[in-house]
Design a protein around this motif. Structure first.
Motif, PDB file in Angstrom:
ATOM      1  N   ARG A  63      41.702  45.521  32.062  1.00 56.19           N
ATOM      2  CA  ARG A  63      40.291  45.851  32.247  1.00 56.19           C
ATOM      3  C   ARG A  63      39.783  45.469  33.637  1.00 56.19           C
ATOM      4  NH1 ARG A  63      40.620  44.921  26.569  1.00 56.19           N
ATOM      5  NH2 ARG A  63      40.753  42.651  26.837  1.00 56.19           N
ATOM      6  N   LEU A  64      40.525  44.616  34.335  1.00 58.10           N
ATOM      7  CA  LEU A  64      40.119  44.195  35.674  1.00 58.10           C
ATOM      8  C   LEU A  64      40.525  45.200  36.746  1.00 58.10           C
ATOM      9  CD1 LEU A  64      39.265  42.137  37.890  1.00 58.10           C
ATOM     10  CD2 LEU A  64      41.561  41.146  37.667  1.00 58.10           C
ATOM     11  N   TYR A 276      35.534  43.688  44.039  1.00 59.23           N
ATOM     12  CA  TYR A 276      36.162  42.622  43.240  1.00 59.23           C
ATOM     13  C   TYR A 276      35.519  41.263  43.501  1.00 59.23           C
ATOM     14  CZ  TYR A 276      39.485  46.237  42.070  1.00 59.23           C
ATOM     15  OH  TYR A 276      40.040  47.393  41.598  1.00 59.23           O
ATOM     16  N   ILE A 277      34.998  41.064  44.704  1.00 57.18           N
ATOM     17  CA  ILE A 277      34.203  39.858  44.957  1.00 57.18           C
ATOM     18  C   ILE A 277      32.968  39.874  44.066  1.00 57.18           C
ATOM     19  CG2 ILE A 277      32.701  38.753  46.645  1.00 57.18           C
ATOM     20  CD1 ILE A 277      35.562  38.010  47.092  1.00 57.18           C
ATOM     21  N   ASP A 282      37.981  35.209  42.928  1.00 52.75           N
ATOM     22  CA  ASP A 282      38.061  34.422  44.150  1.00 52.75           C
ATOM     23  C   ASP A 282      38.652  35.292  45.263  1.00 52.75           C
ATOM     24  OD1 ASP A 282      40.919  34.359  44.130  1.00 52.75           O
ATOM     25  OD2 ASP A 282      40.957  32.492  43.024  1.00 52.75           O
ATOM     26  N   GLU A 283      38.627  34.769  46.482  1.00 52.26           N
ATOM     27  CA  GLU A 283      38.989  35.582  47.641  1.00 52.26           C
ATOM     28  C   GLU A 283      40.414  36.130  47.553  1.00 52.26           C
ATOM     29  OE1 GLU A 283      39.019  35.264  52.537  1.00 52.26           O
ATOM     30  OE2 GLU A 283      38.630  33.496  51.303  1.00 52.26           O
ATOM     31  N   LYS A 284      41.368  35.291  47.152  1.00 52.13           N
ATOM     32  CA  LYS A 284      42.751  35.750  47.082  1.00 52.13           C
ATOM     33  C   LYS A 284      42.926  36.858  46.043  1.00 52.13           C
ATOM     34  CE  LYS A 284      45.212  31.617  48.672  1.00 52.13           C
ATOM     35  NZ  LYS A 284      46.178  30.541  48.296  1.00 52.13           N
ATOM     36  N   GLU A 285      42.328  36.653  44.871  1.00 54.73           N
ATOM     37  CA  GLU A 285      42.498  37.645  43.819  1.00 54.73           C
ATOM     38  C   GLU A 285      41.741  38.930  44.126  1.00 54.73           C
ATOM     39  OE1 GLU A 285      44.726  37.249  40.846  1.00 54.73           O
ATOM     40  OE2 GLU A 285      45.276  36.180  42.679  1.00 54.73           O
ATOM     41  N   ALA A 286      40.637  38.836  44.832  1.00 54.25           N
ATOM     42  CA  ALA A 286      39.916  40.036  45.254  1.00 54.25           C
ATOM     43  C   ALA A 286      40.750  40.835  46.257  1.00 54.25           C
ATOM     44  CB  ALA A 286      38.568  39.658  45.853  1.00 54.25           C
ATOM     45  N   ARG A 287      41.407  40.123  47.165  1.00 53.55           N
ATOM     46  CA  ARG A 287      42.289  40.809  48.113  1.00 53.55           C
ATOM     47  C   ARG A 287      43.425  41.508  47.373  1.00 53.55           C
ATOM     48  NH1 ARG A 287      43.083  37.025  53.511  1.00 53.55           N
ATOM     49  NH2 ARG A 287      40.861  36.648  53.931  1.00 53.55           N
TER      50      ARG A 287
END
Length: 519
Positions: A63-64, A276-277, A282-287
């Motif tokens: 879902r993400l 995603y932010i 968090d920043e890493k997972e958004a990237r």
């Protein structure tokens, strides 16, 4: 009869070669009778890094992530829920190009510099002298594997062969570092390194921005230097431009589109990152999520191109990842959780390290919207792609371990439950975690056995009942351990698989059936 044919006849007589490999390549392809083939290979993409559920239910990860083009490919083709690769990149790519299992080809860890291992030093084990120089088109390169590559067989049969993206086939200063030496007519951005210097055109795709070794700099994309473009986009544009040459000439093509994404370093793709932010990542997972979406956009561009050129109905698309999703290091959040419900991730013999997303669309063959739950492994792509191309008579210098999954694409109810799959990693990747370390592994039916070289311990899992590998059943089912360990040992011995040695004694780690903990 010359020496090469004598050797080939002997091997065929012994049953060591897959039968079609006992004949020379004579068939040629034509646009009218032969499908185009696109193999879309993603780097480090986990089983859960998509909005397409590869389990019996959707998860929070599904879902993400936003992968609408994977969803389209799944609707139009077949989804494989139990597709397997190696746990790290080079072994997978060598198995794809050769049809051999990693235990046989001995490129068991990732490659880079000539004659240099990338194993981390192990406190107790002396690791074997594996083939650090990768695959080669000749038998004159030390510590390498001489093969007849898949794209060379396709080219001999009349295909225009395009490599685009990550190669990672051979070490620096060896012929195998250049895909054009391995059967590709065109090479776009491929070289010896397995990761990008940078994903960003404004960084010239170079590692200079992070004071990194320039060995990681992506070659051949100088026209995009200084531009605000992500490398996934640049490679896709160049790949489709090259394919145009074949389409214009009405020649069948094989496009191997092997993206650097989603390998580290995780960098910001401005097209998708802020979304995603805003979702609270968090920043890493958004990237990371943005890089996944950019990869999916590339898949969509390929499908749109095929539609616009009117060749979609004569083009096979295969989608695969080269190993499980990175989780031990480099990610946001808790290590070893990014592939749940699967255990662990890249570098691990657990399911999170080797089970990967796979999709296949063969118009007129694969039932649209279908799901296949039979298992297969990366070396199966070699004979399968040749069969898809109509190439049934070919000669290789190497034995071929893979088995064609073309019957599965036809929707035939062909069970793979009695077939054993094997993994062999006598190496030290570096990080620690569940299933990470020097191991040998067998899966047969629902049962999976992992043998740990250092302490000669076993893990036994029932994957039907425990997909997360939470319960080690080795003590509860000693007969099952004994049976699988014996079969694994027999296979490793048959391919002369390399094993580490104990530093303290100089003795070689025993095969599973001779282990201290063998029941």
């Amino acid at each position: 009869m010359n020496k090469r044919w004598i050797n080939l006849v002997v091997l065929c007589g012994l049953g060591l070669l897959w039968v079609p490999a006992c004949f020379p390549a004579k068939e040629t392809a034509s646009r009218e009778t032969t499908p185009n083939i696109v193999l879309f290979l993603v780097d480090d993409m986990g089983w859960q890094d998509t909005s397409v559920p590869f389990w019996d239910q959707a998860t929070d990860f599904n879902r993400l992530y936003r992968t609408p083009n994977m969803e389209r490919l799944a609707r139009e083709g077949m989804k494989f829920t139990q597709a397997y690769a190696a746990s790290v990149c080079s072994p997978t790519r060598i198995s794809l190009m050769s049809g051999m299992n990693a235990a046989r080809h001995r490129v068991t860890n990732w490659t880079l510099r000539r004659n240099a291992t990338n194993d981390r030093a192990h406190p107790d084990l002396e690791l074997p002298q594996w083939n650090v120089n990768g695959i080669q088109p000749a038998d004159s390169i030390e510590r390498s594997t001489y093969i007849t590559p898949l794209p060379e067989l396709l080219r001999q049969a009349g295909y225009f062969t395009v490599h685009a993206g990550k190669a990672h086939f051979g070490a620096v200063s060896t012929p195998g570092e250049d895909p054009r030496q391995l059967g590709f007519d065109v090479n776009i951005a491929g070289h010896a390194a397995g990761g990008p210097g940078s994903y960003l055109g404004k960084n010239n795709f170079s590692a200079a921005w992070r004071d990194g070794d320039r060995i990681w700099d992506i070659p051949g994309l100088e026209k995009y230097h200084g531009q605000d473009i992500f490398v996934t986009e640049a490679i896709t544009r160049e790949a489709l431009s090259s394919v145009d040459r074949a389409v214009s000439a009405e020649q069948p093509f094989y496009l191997y589109l092997a993206h650097y994404a989603v390998h580290t370093p995780l960098e910001v793709d401005d097209r998708y990152y802020q979304t995603y932010i805003d979702l609270g990542l968090d920043e890493k997972e958004a990237r990371y999520a943005a890089m996944v979406e950019g990869m999916d956009k590339s898949l969509g561009d390929v499908m749109q191109y095929l539609d616009e050129k009117g060749i979609a109905d004569n083009t096979i698309i295969l989608f695969m990842s080269d190993n499980g999703g990175l989780s031990a290091v480099g990610r946001g959040g808790t290590p070893h959780t990014h592939n749940l419900p699967l255990s662990s991730g890249k570098g691990s013999a657990r399911e999170g390290g080797i089970r990967v997303p796979m999709l296949a669309k063969w118009p007129g063959v694969t039932p649209p919207g279908s799901t296949n739950e039979q298992y297969l492994i990366i070396e199966d792509f070699f004979p399968s792609i040749l069969e898809m191309a109509g190439i049934r008579k070919f000669e290789t210098v190497q034995p071929v371990d893979g088995q064609s999954f073309v019957p599965l694409l036809h929707g035939k109810n062909q069970s793979t439950g009695d077939r054993p799959l094997f993994w062999h990693f006598p190496n030290n990747w570096g990080p620690s975690g569940p299933g990470i370390g020097a191991t040998s592994t067998i899966r047969k039916g629902k049962w999976k056995l992992i043998y740990y070289h250092n302490d000669q311990a076993f893990e036994l899992f029932d994957l039907d009942a425990d997909i997360g590998e939470t319960q080690n059943l080795a003590e509860s089912f000693p007969d099952r351990v004994r049976s699988l360990a014996t079969e694994l040992s027999r296979y490793l011995e048959s391919v002369d698989a390399q094993m580490p040695q104990y530093k303290a004694t100089g003795e070689k780690v025993p095969l599973p059936a001779a282990a201290d903990h063998f029941p």
